[in-house]
Design a protein around this motif. Structure first.
Motif, mmCIF file in Angstrom:
data_model
loop_
_atom_site.group_PDB
_atom_site.id
_atom_site.type_symbol
_atom_site.label_atom_id
_atom_site.label_comp_id
_atom_site.label_asym_id
_atom_site.label_seq_id
_atom_site.Cartn_x
_atom_site.Cartn_y
_atom_site.Cartn_z
ATOM 1 N N VAL A 135 -1.127 -56.724 -6.089
ATOM 2 C CA VAL A 135 -2.535 -56.373 -5.681
ATOM 3 C C VAL A 135 -2.993 -54.969 -6.222
ATOM 4 O O VAL A 135 -2.038 -54.568 -6.520
ATOM 5 C CB VAL A 135 -2.600 -56.495 -3.877
ATOM 6 C CG1 VAL A 135 -2.097 -57.623 -3.155
ATOM 7 C CG2 VAL A 135 -1.736 -55.296 -3.293
ATOM 8 N N ALA A 136 -4.030 -54.891 -6.628
ATOM 9 C CA ALA A 136 -4.569 -53.615 -7.062
ATOM 10 C C ALA A 136 -6.027 -53.181 -6.294
ATOM 11 O O ALA A 136 -6.843 -54.259 -6.128
ATOM 12 C CB ALA A 136 -4.953 -53.940 -8.560
ATOM 13 N N PRO A 137 -5.996 -51.874 -6.256
ATOM 14 C CA PRO A 137 -5.084 -50.773 -6.428
ATOM 15 C C PRO A 137 -3.840 -50.743 -5.572
ATOM 16 O O PRO A 137 -3.778 -51.235 -4.662
ATOM 17 C CB PRO A 137 -5.934 -49.508 -6.406
ATOM 18 C CG PRO A 137 -7.208 -49.827 -5.409
ATOM 19 C CD PRO A 137 -7.387 -51.415 -5.442
ATOM 20 N N MET A 138 -2.660 -50.315 -6.291
ATOM 21 C CA MET A 138 -1.559 -50.265 -5.610
ATOM 22 C C MET A 138 -1.443 -49.090 -4.567
ATOM 23 O O MET A 138 -1.539 -47.733 -5.146
ATOM 24 C CB MET A 138 -0.341 -50.319 -6.718
ATOM 25 C CG MET A 138 -0.787 -51.466 -7.626
ATOM 26 S SD MET A 138 0.191 -51.084 -9.144
ATOM 27 C CE MET A 138 1.906 -51.671 -8.933
ATOM 28 N N ASP A 139 -1.228 -49.034 -3.485
ATOM 29 C CA ASP A 139 -1.059 -48.034 -2.775
ATOM 30 C C ASP A 139 0.505 -47.824 -2.417
ATOM 31 O O ASP A 139 1.359 -48.482 -2.925
ATOM 32 C CB ASP A 139 -1.908 -47.782 -1.322
ATOM 33 C CG ASP A 139 -1.068 -49.202 -0.445
ATOM 34 O OD1 ASP A 139 -0.071 -49.668 -0.578
ATOM 35 O OD2 ASP A 139 -2.123 -49.542 0.795
ATOM 36 N N GLU A 140 0.950 -46.787 -1.640
ATOM 37 C CA GLU A 140 2.231 -46.446 -1.500
ATOM 38 C C GLU A 140 3.064 -47.523 -1.085
ATOM 39 O O GLU A 140 4.363 -47.788 -0.909
ATOM 40 C CB GLU A 140 2.494 -45.157 -0.822
ATOM 41 C CG GLU A 140 2.020 -43.783 -1.528
ATOM 42 C CD GLU A 140 0.549 -43.592 -1.563
ATOM 43 O OE1 GLU A 140 0.006 -42.881 -2.299
ATOM 44 O OE2 GLU A 140 -0.283 -44.448 -0.927
ATOM 45 N N ALA A 240 5.885 -33.366 3.729
ATOM 46 C CA ALA A 240 7.285 -33.519 4.202
ATOM 47 C C ALA A 240 7.581 -34.979 4.725
ATOM 48 O O ALA A 240 6.908 -35.358 5.592
ATOM 49 C CB ALA A 240 7.682 -32.706 5.138
ATOM 50 N N GLY A 241 8.594 -35.768 3.800
ATOM 51 C CA GLY A 241 8.885 -37.003 4.105
ATOM 52 C C GLY A 241 8.074 -38.224 3.354
ATOM 53 O O GLY A 241 8.359 -39.185 3.856
ATOM 54 N N GLN A 242 7.058 -37.575 3.094
ATOM 55 C CA GLN A 242 6.079 -38.484 2.406
ATOM 56 C C GLN A 242 6.486 -39.069 1.020
ATOM 57 O O GLN A 242 7.218 -38.409 0.194
ATOM 58 C CB GLN A 242 4.859 -38.208 2.358
ATOM 59 C CG GLN A 242 3.870 -37.389 3.426
ATOM 60 C CD GLN A 242 3.158 -38.531 4.099
ATOM 61 O OE1 GLN A 242 3.363 -39.616 3.850
ATOM 62 N NE2 GLN A 242 2.567 -38.311 5.376
ATOM 63 N N THR A 243 5.888 -40.231 0.651
ATOM 64 C CA THR A 243 5.861 -40.856 -0.581
ATOM 65 C C THR A 243 4.449 -40.906 -1.210
ATOM 66 O O THR A 243 3.705 -41.813 -0.510
ATOM 67 C CB THR A 243 6.846 -42.264 -0.600
ATOM 68 O OG1 THR A 243 7.844 -42.082 -0.367
ATOM 69 C CG2 THR A 243 6.588 -42.902 -2.000
ATOM 70 N N ILE A 244 4.073 -40.367 -2.247
ATOM 71 C CA ILE A 244 2.720 -40.343 -2.699
ATOM 72 C C ILE A 244 2.550 -40.640 -4.003
ATOM 73 O O ILE A 244 3.186 -40.069 -4.978
ATOM 74 C CB ILE A 244 2.386 -38.658 -2.358
ATOM 75 C CG1 ILE A 244 2.609 -38.065 -1.113
ATOM 76 C CG2 ILE A 244 0.828 -38.521 -2.954
ATOM 77 C CD1 ILE A 244 2.647 -36.522 -1.089
ATOM 78 N N ASN A 245 1.561 -41.540 -4.281
ATOM 79 C CA ASN A 245 0.932 -42.005 -5.545
ATOM 80 C C ASN A 245 0.247 -40.656 -6.254
ATOM 81 O O ASN A 245 -0.344 -39.906 -5.865
ATOM 82 C CB ASN A 245 0.245 -43.047 -5.606
ATOM 83 C CG ASN A 245 0.611 -44.373 -5.286
ATOM 84 O OD1 ASN A 245 1.892 -44.628 -5.436
ATOM 85 N ND2 ASN A 245 0.128 -45.505 -4.817
ATOM 86 N N LEU A 246 0.577 -40.574 -7.620
ATOM 87 C CA LEU A 246 -0.323 -39.679 -8.447
ATOM 88 C C LEU A 246 -0.821 -40.373 -9.615
ATOM 89 O O LEU A 246 -0.090 -40.494 -10.692
ATOM 90 C CB LEU A 246 0.564 -38.521 -8.945
ATOM 91 C CG LEU A 246 -0.076 -37.409 -9.525
ATOM 92 C CD1 LEU A 246 -1.142 -36.872 -8.612
ATOM 93 C CD2 LEU A 246 1.148 -36.452 -9.792
ATOM 94 N N GLY A 247 -2.031 -40.862 -9.518
ATOM 95 C CA GLY A 247 -2.857 -41.625 -10.605
ATOM 96 C C GLY A 247 -4.131 -41.501 -10.548
ATOM 97 O O GLY A 247 -4.770 -40.530 -9.553
ATOM 98 N N SER A 248 -4.913 -41.824 -11.478
ATOM 99 C CA SER A 248 -6.236 -41.714 -11.721
ATOM 100 C C SER A 248 -7.248 -42.740 -10.724
ATOM 101 O O SER A 248 -8.371 -42.637 -10.491
ATOM 102 C CB SER A 248 -6.761 -41.580 -13.086
ATOM 103 O OG SER A 248 -6.719 -42.947 -13.672
#
Length: 339
Positions: A135-140, A240-248
């Motif tokens: 699916v798009a956009p892709m979240d965490e 802390a403890g997060q997983t984070i996307n880094l995109g435009s």
């Protein structure tokens, strides 16, 4: 800016493309000292040459899998940015070494960071852990189905990093950069990326190469934005403890990319050559950057077309002749090097 004052930061892979820009940003943001641990397999001393007289920066040549190098690098460290890795195309011809560095090396570094009571550990993962967008956009929370050993090894590193938060209470952050580009990016060998390779070919009067139909997409971010975002995670609260996307949050096809480079170079007449699809190639990547924005307020500043023009100028103004660069471009750079 002042939040980094008084801190000692370690950047593994800090002589590499993204790592060296992160070093620049950390210094600009006020870090007292930045130690770079890099074995210089993909990294280059030249990427840090402009900092050679800065007493705040030290380069330690060593491997993250070497205990002595790890202990020397971590002594007195407040914040770790772990960027050292071997890339996706390397994993196609040497999966065991790729796993050793990316997965085992990350676990070894995490354990050493725990022993040295590091304040925060930021692990740079990759959007390759997702595989092709379902699916798009892709979240965490998008499913993680990596296509390659590289993606699998980076996903293992993510799991080890999250486990150190949950099991040991370490202050860890996982960040997933999508496709970073800009000055100092790799065009050569198995670390060569599509944008710089395409620029070098077009500057040399050669047609660019697209693998497959060219409708596969990527989410590109200029390295200045990537470095700025990573630096924010050094001291940001609530991560802390997060997983984070880094995109435009925007996607670009390979066909569009080649056309943009051709315009920037001034050679729109050089139309792409289409070759067979690459093994393990992800079909679609489009990140959802809303969590990063919510946690830090970050938003990218450089538009893709502007960033392409910037990168073309960087190559044009460099000291290396185009003919020399062309000899180091390996188009099928996922295949083993033969004698």
């Amino acid at each position: 800016m002042s939040e980094l004052r008084g801190t000692q930061v370690l950047v593994t892979g800090g002589a590499g493309f993204i790592g060296s820009h992160l070093v620049d940003r950390l210094l600009a943001d006020g870090a007292d000292s930045v130690l770079v641990l890099d074995n210089l397999v993909n990294g280059k001393r030249d990427n840090l040459a402009h900092l050679q007289d800065d007493p705040r920066v030290q380069l330690l040549e060593g491997d993250i899998r070497d205990d002595d190098a790890r202990q020397r690098a971590l002594a007195g460290t407040d914040i770790v940015f772990h960027l050292a890795c071997l890339g996706v195309r390397h994993s196609l011809h040497d999966p065991m070494e790729n796993h050793s560095v990316n997965a085992e090396g990350t676990l070894q570094l995490l354990q050493a960071a725990k022993q040295n009571a590091v304040g925060r550990f930021v692990y740079a993962s990759t959007s390759e852990v997702f595989g092709t967008a379902q699916v798009a956009p892709m979240d965490e929370r998008h499913p993680t189905w990596p296509e390659t050993v590289y993606g699998g090894s980076k996903l293992a590193g993510e799991a080890y990093t999250r486990a150190h938060f949950r099991t040991y209470g370490m202050d860890t952050v996982v960040v997933r950069p999508f496709n970073t580009y800009g000055p100092r990016s790799h065009f050569e060998g198995d670390s060569g990326e599509v944008l710089p390779r395409t620029i070098v070919r077009l500057l040399g009067g050669m047609r660019p190469v697209i693998y497959g139909d060219g409708e596969q997409t990527r989410d590109f971010m200029h390295v200045s934005d990537t470095a700025a975002a990573l630096a924010l995670l050094a001291t940001a609260e609530g991560v802390a403890g997060q997983t984070i996307n880094l995109g435009s949050g925007t996607e670009v096809t390979m066909n569009t990319l080649c056309a943009a480079v051709a315009r920037a170079v001034g050679r729109p007449d050089l139309e792409p050559i289409h070759d067979d699809a690459r093994p393990g190639d992800v079909r679609r990547l489009l990140g959802d950057p809303s969590l990063m924005h919510a946690l830090t307020g970050f938003a990218p500043r450089v538009a893709f077309e502007d960033g392409v023009v910037d990168l073309v100028r960087w190559f044009q103004n460099g000291s290396t002749a185009v003919d020399d660069m062309l000899t180091r471009v390996e188009e099928r750079n996922w295949e083993p090097v033969t004698a």
